[in-house]
Structures are given as C-alpha cells and as structure tokens.
Design an enzyme around this catalytic site. Structure first.
Site, PDB file in Angstrom:
ATOM      1  N   ASN A   1      -1.395  31.969 -31.728  1.00  0.00           N
ATOM      2  CA  ASN A   1       0.065  31.908 -31.656  1.00  0.00           C
ATOM      3  C   ASN A   1       0.631  32.843 -32.716  1.00  0.00           C
ATOM      4  O   ASN A   1       0.574  32.536 -33.912  1.00  0.00           O
ATOM      5  CB  ASN A   1       0.543  30.480 -31.898  1.00  0.00           C
ATOM      6  CG  ASN A   1       2.065  30.364 -31.906  1.00  0.00           C
ATOM      7  OD1 ASN A   1       2.772  31.335 -31.648  1.00  0.00           O
ATOM      8  ND2 ASN A   1       2.563  29.190 -32.210  1.00  0.00           N
TER       9      ASN A   1
ATOM     10  N   THR B   1      -0.566  33.699 -27.212  1.00  0.00           N
ATOM     11  CA  THR B   1       0.380  32.853 -26.486  1.00  0.00           C
ATOM     12  C   THR B   1       1.778  33.458 -26.553  1.00  0.00           C
ATOM     13  O   THR B   1       2.173  34.056 -27.559  1.00  0.00           O
ATOM     14  CB  THR B   1       0.398  31.433 -27.048  1.00  0.00           C
ATOM     15  OG1 THR B   1       0.748  31.464 -28.436  1.00  0.00           O
ATOM     16  CG2 THR B   1      -0.979  30.789 -26.903  1.00  0.00           C
TER      17      THR B   1
ATOM     18  N   ARG C   1       7.380  24.894 -46.997  1.00  0.00           N
ATOM     19  CA  ARG C   1       8.504  24.312 -46.244  1.00  0.00           C
ATOM     20  C   ARG C   1       8.493  22.790 -46.329  1.00  0.00           C
ATOM     21  O   ARG C   1       9.542  22.158 -46.369  1.00  0.00           O
ATOM     22  CB  ARG C   1       8.459  24.745 -44.780  1.00  0.00           C
ATOM     23  CG  ARG C   1       7.301  24.184 -43.991  1.00  0.00           C
ATOM     24  CD  ARG C   1       7.353  24.547 -42.516  1.00  0.00           C
ATOM     25  NE  ARG C   1       7.702  23.401 -41.700  1.00  0.00           N
ATOM     26  CZ  ARG C   1       7.216  23.190 -40.477  1.00  0.00           C
ATOM     27  NH1 ARG C   1       6.367  24.046 -39.939  1.00  0.00           N
ATOM     28  NH2 ARG C   1       7.595  22.133 -39.800  1.00  0.00           N
TER      29      ARG C   1
ATOM     30  N   ASN D   1       3.996  25.824 -24.575  1.00  0.00           N
ATOM     31  CA  ASN D   1       3.182  25.268 -23.481  1.00  0.00           C
ATOM     32  C   ASN D   1       2.418  26.326 -22.688  1.00  0.00           C
ATOM     33  O   ASN D   1       1.833  26.020 -21.652  1.00  0.00           O
ATOM     34  CB  ASN D   1       4.033  24.421 -22.527  1.00  0.00           C
ATOM     35  CG  ASN D   1       4.361  23.060 -23.113  1.00  0.00           C
ATOM     36  OD1 ASN D   1       3.537  22.446 -23.780  1.00  0.00           O
ATOM     37  ND2 ASN D   1       5.581  22.591 -22.879  1.00  0.00           N
TER      38      ASN D   1
ATOM     39  N   ASP E   1      -1.190  23.050 -35.945  1.00  0.00           N
ATOM     40  CA  ASP E   1      -1.769  21.962 -35.161  1.00  0.00           C
ATOM     41  C   ASP E   1      -1.109  21.814 -33.788  1.00  0.00           C
ATOM     42  O   ASP E   1      -1.694  21.234 -32.883  1.00  0.00           O
ATOM     43  CB  ASP E   1      -1.646  20.651 -35.941  1.00  0.00           C
ATOM     44  CG  ASP E   1      -2.421  20.708 -37.251  1.00  0.00           C
ATOM     45  OD1 ASP E   1      -3.648  20.926 -37.199  1.00  0.00           O
ATOM     46  OD2 ASP E   1      -1.799  20.550 -38.317  1.00  0.00           O
TER      47      ASP E   1
ATOM     48  N   ASP F   1       1.319  14.578 -33.517  1.00  0.00           N
ATOM     49  CA  ASP F   1       0.653  15.808 -33.988  1.00  0.00           C
ATOM     50  C   ASP F   1       1.672  16.840 -34.475  1.00  0.00           C
ATOM     51  O   ASP F   1       1.506  18.044 -34.284  1.00  0.00           O
ATOM     52  CB  ASP F   1      -0.221  16.407 -32.879  1.00  0.00           C
ATOM     53  CG  ASP F   1      -1.363  15.491 -32.497  1.00  0.00           C
ATOM     54  OD1 ASP F   1      -1.564  14.471 -33.172  1.00  0.00           O
ATOM     55  OD2 ASP F   1      -2.047  15.788 -31.495  1.00  0.00           O
ATOM     56  N   GLY F   2       2.753  16.348 -35.073  1.00  0.00           N
ATOM     57  CA  GLY F   2       3.785  17.236 -35.594  1.00  0.00           C
ATOM     58  C   GLY F   2       4.801  17.704 -34.583  1.00  0.00           C
ATOM     59  O   GLY F   2       5.749  18.414 -34.938  1.00  0.00           O
ATOM     60  N   GLU F   3       4.639  17.305 -33.317  1.00  0.00           N
ATOM     61  CA  GLU F   3       5.564  17.707 -32.259  1.00  0.00           C
ATOM     62  C   GLU F   3       6.499  16.544 -31.937  1.00  0.00           C
ATOM     63  O   GLU F   3       6.050  15.416 -31.749  1.00  0.00           O
ATOM     64  CB  GLU F   3       4.798  18.120 -31.004  1.00  0.00           C
ATOM     65  CG  GLU F   3       3.800  19.244 -31.227  1.00  0.00           C
ATOM     66  CD  GLU F   3       4.474  20.533 -31.655  1.00  0.00           C
ATOM     67  OE1 GLU F   3       5.431  20.968 -30.967  1.00  0.00           O
ATOM     68  OE2 GLU F   3       4.053  21.104 -32.681  1.00  0.00           O
TER      69      GLU F   3
END
Length: 560
Positions: free
Chosen positions: A160, A192, A329, A196, A219, A537-539
């Site tokens: 990514n 990517t 961050r 998604n 992640d 998972d952080g999403e």
C-alpha cells in the site's frame, strides 16, 4: 562474530569434503589475500591465510544466513568465478544500546584452474551447500510447531503506497527487494490502488499460483486480505495460505508482535523491517488465531489483532489526520484525547478461560511485587467530557437470569450459522460459543454490570503498536482473547502513566484499580452511549452491539 576454538585439520583434502566442506579462495578485490573456508552443518568459518601469529576465525552461524549465489565476474577475461553468502546476524547498534540484525555479506573468488566453467561449477557447489545447510538451520523456538514454505517460494507482495507516511514502496525497494533477491525468493509486486483492492483481489485470485501472500503496509491491509480469503467459497483451503507481514504503516502491531515472538530484542523502524524481512526469507510458518466478530447489521468479520471501543478506538481514528508524521501520530492523538477525556456507558460480558494450575503451583499475587508505577498518582476522576450518564460500578457472575445482558438493537443477529449450506458446501467456522445478539448470554459467562468505561480493548497479539507491548503473555496461537478494560474514575495522569508503562509491558504492575485484565474465549459488548467508535484491527466498523469468539490456529503466519 565469535571465536572458534577448533583448528582445521591439515590432513583434510583441499576443496573436497571429508567431515566438512573445506576450500581456499582469494579475496574479491585482492588476489594476494587468501582465505581458508570451511562449512559445517551449522556454521561457515572463515580464516585469513597469513604467516602472522594470533590468527582468528570469523564464524557465521547459518541460522543467520538467508542465501548464497554463484556467478561469473563482469570481466569476460577473468577465468575466476565467485560466490557470495548473505547473513543478517545480531550486532551491537552504532548509536544506542542493544543488538539488532545487520546485513553482512561474504564474497570469495574461485580460481582453482584456468577453466572458467570448472571454476563456476565449484562456486555453485559451495553456494548450493551453504543454501541447503542454512535452510536446515532456520531459527526455531522450542515447543513451537512449524512448517516451511515451498522453495522456491512464489510470493504475492501487496504494497500500500499510501500507508503510514507514504513510504512503503520506497522501503520495499530500499530494503526488502534486495533481501528477496539474496534469498532467491521470486515475487510479484502488487501495488494497491484503493480501499478494499486487496480484499477483492485475493477473493478472486488463483491461489494455486502463490505459496505466500505478504503484506507491506499497516495492519489494515492484512485485515482486507484475511476477510477476502474468508469470503471465498474455498475459504478452508484459502485461509491456509501462509501470510507474511512487513511493517510499512504507522502502527505495525502484527509486525512488532511477530518480532517479539522470535524472542529478539525490541526493534523499531528499519530494524523492525529488517527483522520481518529476515523471517520471510527463512520461511518458517506457524499458526495464528483469528477472531470471528458479529455486528448488529448481521455483518461478520474476521480479525487477527484487536477489537476496541472508547479511548483506544478514538485515538486510532481521530489521529488519522496526523498520518503524515508516522507512528508519532498515536502520541499526538493520545494527548489530544486526554485533554477531553470521554466516558462511555455500555454493557460488557465475557466467557472466561478456566485455567487450572499444575500441582504445586500457586496463583500469582494479587498485588504487584514491585513498586506501583502509578501508586503516587491520583486515581479520582478529573472532570471530563462525558457522553453518558453516571452509573454504579458492580461486577457480577451470571448465575441468575436477571444478570444477563440483552441487545437493545432491532437489527441483531438472531441465529448462529449452521455448519453446512443446503448445497453441501462447508460454511465459515461456526461460532459455537456465541448466542444470537438478541439472546441473553449463557450462565457460564461473566457480566460486568452496566457501567461507565474509558476503554474496552480485546487483543490477540502481544503488541497494539510498535511501541505498545499491550499483552505481554500473548502469542499468535495461544487460543486466547486478552481483554482489558478501564473503568470511569481514572485520572488523566494515571491513564497516561498506564500507556507509558505499556511501552515496556509494565502496565499490569501498576496496581491501578481501574484497569482490569481477563483471558477470555468470547465476549459481547453493548454500547449504550449514543455516540462513539468501535474499531476492528484499527479499522472503524459500525457502532452498536458486537460480539466475538476466538478460533484457534485458523490461519498461518510466517514467523520466527
């Protein structure tokens, strides 16, 4: 580098094999400098041939070797051939304490005869012997069952380019690409293009063409890949595809956890990347637990890292605006959120792990054996921004029906998945421990009575970020959800001290009365506060009732 007390046997046949492979070669740059080289099943030993006394050997452990190659030189008039071995041993850091893996290469010129072809054959013989021996010396941990990647391993490398500070692709070309070449690992690079993308790709890919899927990102990209695999009709086979992780994002929790499981000293940034790249090249594969998560909208997700509500989720999502500064961050987000600390109201229940201690063993003490890190801090709540009404703290076991928690949403999951579909195809793993979200939890569960929370965190890896050792006892395949929650009443300084202690995994020794830690197999969370965030998972996922169950060893992870 270490000293070896044994001396080479002068009676050994040069450039032949007796008990070891032994040869004499010249230096890459100076033909007058010669080395004696011996290869055993566990080490490559190099000694400069000199008339000076006090000679020492340099011994390279083959556990640290990722590959070796033979080749001809660039000068066509050169009859010699060459072989180069690549090692990543632990060496002392230049500017700080401790050790980290650092790249070392050893190159030798083979010029036994005037026939270039014969010299190349000898170089290839050595390169092949070093490669074969290094494969057998992969760094295995005691008590861990491993399989090995097929060799040569065909890797789909998913990168990514926007993760973290937007440097994942540069880190790949600057560090990992060369390591894969050294280890003779063929790969196909996939960049990517949108959210998604990876999920859609692995859902449709012909996985028979790949021996491993490796993610270089944060992640979030692995979350996409796992859920894409689990959405396939052949999910049982697909989820057995070995997964690799290379840190290219801000948090890099799984990469930090995998490094920790290898029993190596803590590492960050490029050192962590080098460690994970080394484990990828060595090709050992272990098991990894996944957690099945049900949302109120009937959506089902599979998670490898964490489920969070409250402070941790807020920091994760709200700090996105600081992504350009990298991992710092999270510190910035933590300080901002501490300034206006929120309290959430909700209901929490879990299925505890029934642990029996071996005979003669005693449970750990209920109080820390070392001075409390936050004992000097006030534990009374400083006035904060509250999103809910106050309620009493009260912990109860569900031994009576009135202590169960029920779902107030009308969009609950009402039934469990069956084991097979009508056409005979096996469905995704059955969550046998979970009732429907609109049903009370079983009496074997423990209920934390309706209560005010600062955070709830369920984690199934050791690290929540590179510098947050959240679950010190966790392993990738321990079959446990490590549940932490912090109740209202904790002060801002005490909460900050908990997270600072977490950098060294010392937060459980704080003795803070607002921090609770449980090992569980399943859990249910029902937010009552009308506003908030839940992350997997952080999403960020939909806000509302959620429940989860562990599935031990469902996936496979490249590790050390």
């Amino acid at each position: 580098m270490e000293k070896d007390a044994s001396e080479p046997d002068p009676s050994r046949q040069r450039n032949g094999v007796v008990s070891v492979l032994y040869g004499e070669f010249t230096d890459l740059l100076n033909d007058r400098v010669r080395y004696s080289v011996s290869l055993t099943e566990s080490a490559l030993t190099i000694q400069k041939i000199s008339s000076s006394p006090g000679r020492t050997k340099v011994v390279f452990n083959l556990t640290d070797c990722v590959g070796c190659r033979a080749y001809r030189g660039p000068d066509s008039a050169d009859v010699g051939a060459y072989f180069t071995a690549y090692f990543y041993p632990f060496k002392r850091r230049w500017m700080s304490a401790g050790v980290a893996r650092q790249r070392v290469e050893q190159c030798f010129r083979v010029a036994l005869v005037q026939d270039p072809h014969a010299n190349l054959q000898e170089a290839e013989r050595w390169a092949c012997a070093i490669r074969d021996a290094s494969v057998l010396q992969a760094p295995r941990r005691d008590g861990v069952m491993y399989t090995e990647l097929r060799r040569p391993c065909r890797v789909m490398m998913l990168v990514n380019p926007h993760s973290g500070r937007g440097q994942a692709l540069q880190l790949f070309t600057g560090h990992i690409q060369g390591m894969l070449t050294e280890a003779a690992v063929p790969y196909t690079l996939v960049i990517t293009e949108h959210q998604n993308h990876a999920r859609e790709l692995v859902k449709k890919a012909d996985l028979s063409q790949w021996d491993a899927l490796v993610i270089m990102s944060g992640d979030g990209l692995l979350f996409e890949v796992i859920n894409g695999l689990m959405e396939r009709e052949d999910w049982q086979e697909a989820i057995q595809t070995p997964l690799g992780i290379l840190p290219g994002g801000s948090g890099n929790a799984l990469a930090a956890s995998v490094h920790h499981y290898s029993q190596s000293s803590p590492a960050w940034n490029e050192e962590l990347l080098l460690s994970c790249g080394f484990m990828l090249c060595k090709g050992l594969v272990g098991s990894m637990d996944l957690v099945s998560i049900h949302l109120a909208s009937r959506q089902r997700l599979f998670s490898f890292l964490s489920l969070a509500w409250g402070f941790v989720a807020d920091v994760d999502i709200e700090s996105e605006k600081y992504r350009h500064v990298g991992a710092i961050r999270f510190l910035m987000g933590t300080l901002v959120r501490l300034a206006s600390l929120r309290v959430y109201q909700g209901r929490l229940a879990y299925l505890p792990v029934n642990e029996t201690l071996p005979t003669g063993k005693h449970p750990p003490p209920s109080t820390p054996q070392h001075p409390s890190l936050c004992s000097s801090l006030p534990c009374q709540l400083i006035p904060n921004t509250s999103l809910n009404r106050n309620s009493r703290r009260n912990h109860n076991s569900t031994n009576s029906n009135h202590n169960t928690i029920t779902n107030s949403s009308n969009n609950a999951i009402t039934t469990k998945r069956t084991e097979t579909q009508s056409d005979g195809k096996t469905e995704e793993p059955v969550d046998s421990l979970l009732p429907g979200l609109d049903q009370p939890v079983p009496e074997s569960w423990t209920v934390v009575k309706e209560e005010d929370f600062v955070l709830v965190l369920a984690i199934y890896q050791s690290h929540l970020a590179e510098d947050l050792w959240t679950a010190p006892g966790a392993m990738a395949d321990d079959g446990l959800i490590h549940l932490f929650y912090v109740t209202a009443g904790i002060s801002r300084p005490a909460l900050l001290r908990l997270f600072l202690a977490m950098e060294k995994g010392a937060h459980l020794a704080c003795g803070c009365p607002h921090l609770v830690y449980e090992k569980v197999k399943a859990l249910r969370l029902e937010p009552i506060s009308p506003q908030g965030m839940i992350t997997v998972d952080g999403e960020m996922v939909e806000y509302g009732p959620v429940q989860a169950q562990i599935h031990p060893g469902l996936a496979r992870l490249i590790c050390g």
